[in-house]
Scaffold this motif. Structure first.
Motif, PDB file in Angstrom:
ATOM      1  N   TYR A 101       0.825  -1.205   0.000  1.00  0.00           N
ATOM      2  CA  TYR A 101       0.000   0.000   0.000  1.00  0.00           C
ATOM      3  C   TYR A 101       0.860   1.256   0.000  1.00  0.00           C
ATOM      4  O   TYR A 101       0.525   2.255  -0.643  1.00  0.00           O
ATOM      5  CB  TYR A 101      -0.936   0.007   1.209  1.00  0.00           C
ATOM      6  CG  TYR A 101      -2.006  -1.048   1.156  1.00  0.00           C
ATOM      7  CD1 TYR A 101      -2.827  -1.201   0.036  1.00  0.00           C
ATOM      8  CD2 TYR A 101      -2.210  -1.914   2.230  1.00  0.00           C
ATOM      9  CE1 TYR A 101      -3.802  -2.178  -0.019  1.00  0.00           C
ATOM     10  CE2 TYR A 101      -3.193  -2.894   2.194  1.00  0.00           C
ATOM     11  CZ  TYR A 101      -3.980  -3.022   1.066  1.00  0.00           C
ATOM     12  OH  TYR A 101      -4.951  -3.984   1.017  1.00  0.00           O
ATOM     13  N   GLY A 102       1.981   1.209   0.715  1.00  0.00           N
ATOM     14  CA  GLY A 102       2.858   2.370   0.766  1.00  0.00           C
ATOM     15  C   GLY A 102       3.430   2.716  -0.596  1.00  0.00           C
ATOM     16  O   GLY A 102       3.548   3.893  -0.953  1.00  0.00           O
ATOM     17  N   GLN A 107      -2.968   5.353   2.073  1.00  0.00           N
ATOM     18  CA  GLN A 107      -2.955   5.399   3.526  1.00  0.00           C
ATOM     19  C   GLN A 107      -3.853   4.309   4.108  1.00  0.00           C
ATOM     20  O   GLN A 107      -4.804   3.852   3.457  1.00  0.00           O
ATOM     21  CB  GLN A 107      -3.427   6.762   4.025  1.00  0.00           C
ATOM     22  CG  GLN A 107      -2.603   7.938   3.516  1.00  0.00           C
ATOM     23  CD  GLN A 107      -1.167   7.868   3.987  1.00  0.00           C
ATOM     24  OE1 GLN A 107      -0.886   7.551   5.151  1.00  0.00           O
ATOM     25  NE2 GLN A 107      -0.234   8.168   3.085  1.00  0.00           N
ATOM     26  N   ARG A 108      -3.561   3.931   5.346  1.00  0.00           N
ATOM     27  CA  ARG A 108      -4.357   2.891   5.999  1.00  0.00           C
ATOM     28  C   ARG A 108      -5.826   3.300   6.104  1.00  0.00           C
ATOM     29  O   ARG A 108      -6.728   2.464   6.049  1.00  0.00           O
ATOM     30  CB  ARG A 108      -3.790   2.610   7.392  1.00  0.00           C
ATOM     31  CG  ARG A 108      -4.437   1.425   8.091  1.00  0.00           C
ATOM     32  CD  ARG A 108      -3.749   1.104   9.408  1.00  0.00           C
ATOM     33  NE  ARG A 108      -4.338  -0.044  10.062  1.00  0.00           N
ATOM     34  CZ  ARG A 108      -4.051  -1.293   9.793  1.00  0.00           C
ATOM     35  NH1 ARG A 108      -3.158  -1.576   8.858  1.00  0.00           N
ATOM     36  NH2 ARG A 108      -4.631  -2.283  10.450  1.00  0.00           N
ATOM     37  N   SER A 109      -6.086   4.595   6.229  1.00  0.00           N
ATOM     38  CA  SER A 109      -7.458   5.087   6.376  1.00  0.00           C
ATOM     39  C   SER A 109      -8.200   5.185   5.042  1.00  0.00           C
ATOM     40  O   SER A 109      -9.413   5.444   5.023  1.00  0.00           O
ATOM     41  CB  SER A 109      -7.441   6.465   7.043  1.00  0.00           C
ATOM     42  OG  SER A 109      -6.681   7.386   6.263  1.00  0.00           O
ATOM     43  N   ASP A 110      -7.502   4.990   3.932  1.00  0.00           N
ATOM     44  CA  ASP A 110      -8.097   5.133   2.599  1.00  0.00           C
ATOM     45  C   ASP A 110      -8.794   3.837   2.215  1.00  0.00           C
ATOM     46  O   ASP A 110      -8.241   2.988   1.501  1.00  0.00           O
ATOM     47  CB  ASP A 110      -7.012   5.496   1.581  1.00  0.00           C
ATOM     48  CG  ASP A 110      -7.563   5.772   0.191  1.00  0.00           C
ATOM     49  OD1 ASP A 110      -8.789   5.610  -0.019  1.00  0.00           O
ATOM     50  OD2 ASP A 110      -6.758   6.123  -0.697  1.00  0.00           O
ATOM     51  N   ARG A 114      -7.803   1.028  -0.771  1.00  0.00           N
ATOM     52  CA  ARG A 114      -7.476  -0.359  -0.451  1.00  0.00           C
ATOM     53  C   ARG A 114      -8.373  -1.326  -1.218  1.00  0.00           C
ATOM     54  O   ARG A 114      -7.933  -2.395  -1.637  1.00  0.00           O
ATOM     55  CB  ARG A 114      -7.585  -0.577   1.060  1.00  0.00           C
ATOM     56  CG  ARG A 114      -6.562   0.235   1.851  1.00  0.00           C
ATOM     57  CD  ARG A 114      -6.843   0.247   3.336  1.00  0.00           C
ATOM     58  NE  ARG A 114      -6.497  -0.995   3.970  1.00  0.00           N
ATOM     59  CZ  ARG A 114      -5.291  -1.304   4.436  1.00  0.00           C
ATOM     60  NH1 ARG A 114      -4.297  -0.449   4.315  1.00  0.00           N
ATOM     61  NH2 ARG A 114      -5.064  -2.463   5.020  1.00  0.00           N
TER      62      ARG A 114
END
Length: 232
Positions: A101-102, A107-110, A114
Motif C-alpha cells: 500500500y505504501g 494510507q491505511r485510512s483510505d 485499499r
C-alpha cells in the motif's frame, strides 16, 4: 557472445512477484515448456494431484469480470479457511501490506484505495494469463496441498528462467465457486490459488517492490549441523 545461463542460485534469488504486467500474451511454445517443467514436480506416492486451468484472452477477461462482480457483491466462497493468527505471522502480513500500500501511496485510512488494490488483484494485475491450481481432497488434504505448492514453485521458476514473471494470488482462491462456474470445473476439485503470469511491466513502481524475508535464524533449527548459521 551469448549471455551465460544463470545459476540456480541466481535464478531462485531473482524470482519476485511483480504487481503490474504488460498485456502481450506469451508464445504458446513457451507456455507449453513451462507446463512441461512444472509437471516434473515430485508428489506423494507420485499421485501428481495438480489440476491446472490456464485462462487467457476472452476466458481470462470473463473470469476477471466474474471475480470483480463476486467481490462487489460480497460473495466469497473459499474452499479453505484463511487467517494468520495473532502473532508473528500476522505481523509479517501487516508488514507486507504496508509495503504494497505504501508503494501505491495509499494510507491505511483510505478504504476505497485499499478496495481498488483488491480489484487490481482480481484483474490479475494486467497479466495476459492466469493459471488456476486445483486439487482433489485426498485424506486431510495437507500432503496434496504441499504437492501443489511444489508444482507452483517449479512453474514460477520456469517463468523466471525464460525471462517472464508470475505472482501467486491467494485472493483468487477466496472465490472458488465463481472460478469453477466460469471455467466449468467440477465441485470435487478445490481451488488453492492462482498464478498470474506474463512479462512484468518494468516501468511500474509495483514491479520491483521488496517485501523482505526473515533471516535464517528465525526459521531454521540445526541439530548436530555446525557452522551453517555462523556470522559471515
Amino acid at each position: 557472445m551469448p549471455t551465460p545461463a544463470p545459476s540456480f542460485t541466481e535464478l531462485v534469488r531473482a524470482r519476485h512477484s511483480p504487481r503490474q504486467f504488460q498485456p502481450t500474451p506469451l508464445p504458446a511454445a513457451d507456455i507449453r515448456g513451462i507446463l512441461e517443467d512444472a509437471r516434473t514436480t515430485p508428489s506423494n506416492s507420485n499421485t501428481q494431484p495438480w489440476h491446472v486451468h490456464i485462462a487467457s484472452g476472452a476466458a481470462r477477461d470473463s473470469l476477471s469480470e466474474a471475480l470483480l462482480k463476486a467481490y462487489e457483491e460480497d460473495r466469497p466462497s473459499a474452499d479453505f479457511a484463511t487467517g494468520y493468527g495473532n502473532g508473528v505471522y500476522q505481523q509479517r502480513s501487516h508488514q507486507h501490506a504496508a509495503v504494497v500500500y505504501g508503494t501505491r501511496g495509499i494510507q491505511r485510512s483510505d478504504r476505497e484505495g485499499r478496495r481498488e488494490v483488491v480489484r487490481e488483484n482480481l484483474r490479475f494485475y494486467g497479466a495476459p494469463h492466469v493459471a488456476l491450481l486445483f486439487m482433489p481432497i485426498l485424506g486431510d488434504g495437507v500432503r496434496t496441498a504441499g504437492d501443489i505448492g511444489m508444482y507452483a514453485q517449479n512453474f514460477l521458476l520456469s517463468l523466471t528462467a525464460r525471462g517472464y514473471h508470475g505472482i501467486p494470488q491467494a485472493i483468487v482462491g477466496q472465490y472458488a465457486d465463481t472460478v469453477r462456474a466460469s471455467l466449468g470445473v467440477p465441485s470435487e476439485l478445490k481451488l488453492l490459488f492462482g498464478i498470474s503470469f506474463g512479462v512484468g511491466d518494468r516501468t511500474s513502481p509495483m514491479h520491483d517492490i521488496d517485501v523482505g524475508r526473515v533471516p535464517l535464524q528465525q526459521s531454521v533449527v540445526l541439530h548436530d549441523t555446525p557452522g551453517v548459521l555462523d556470522e559471515r
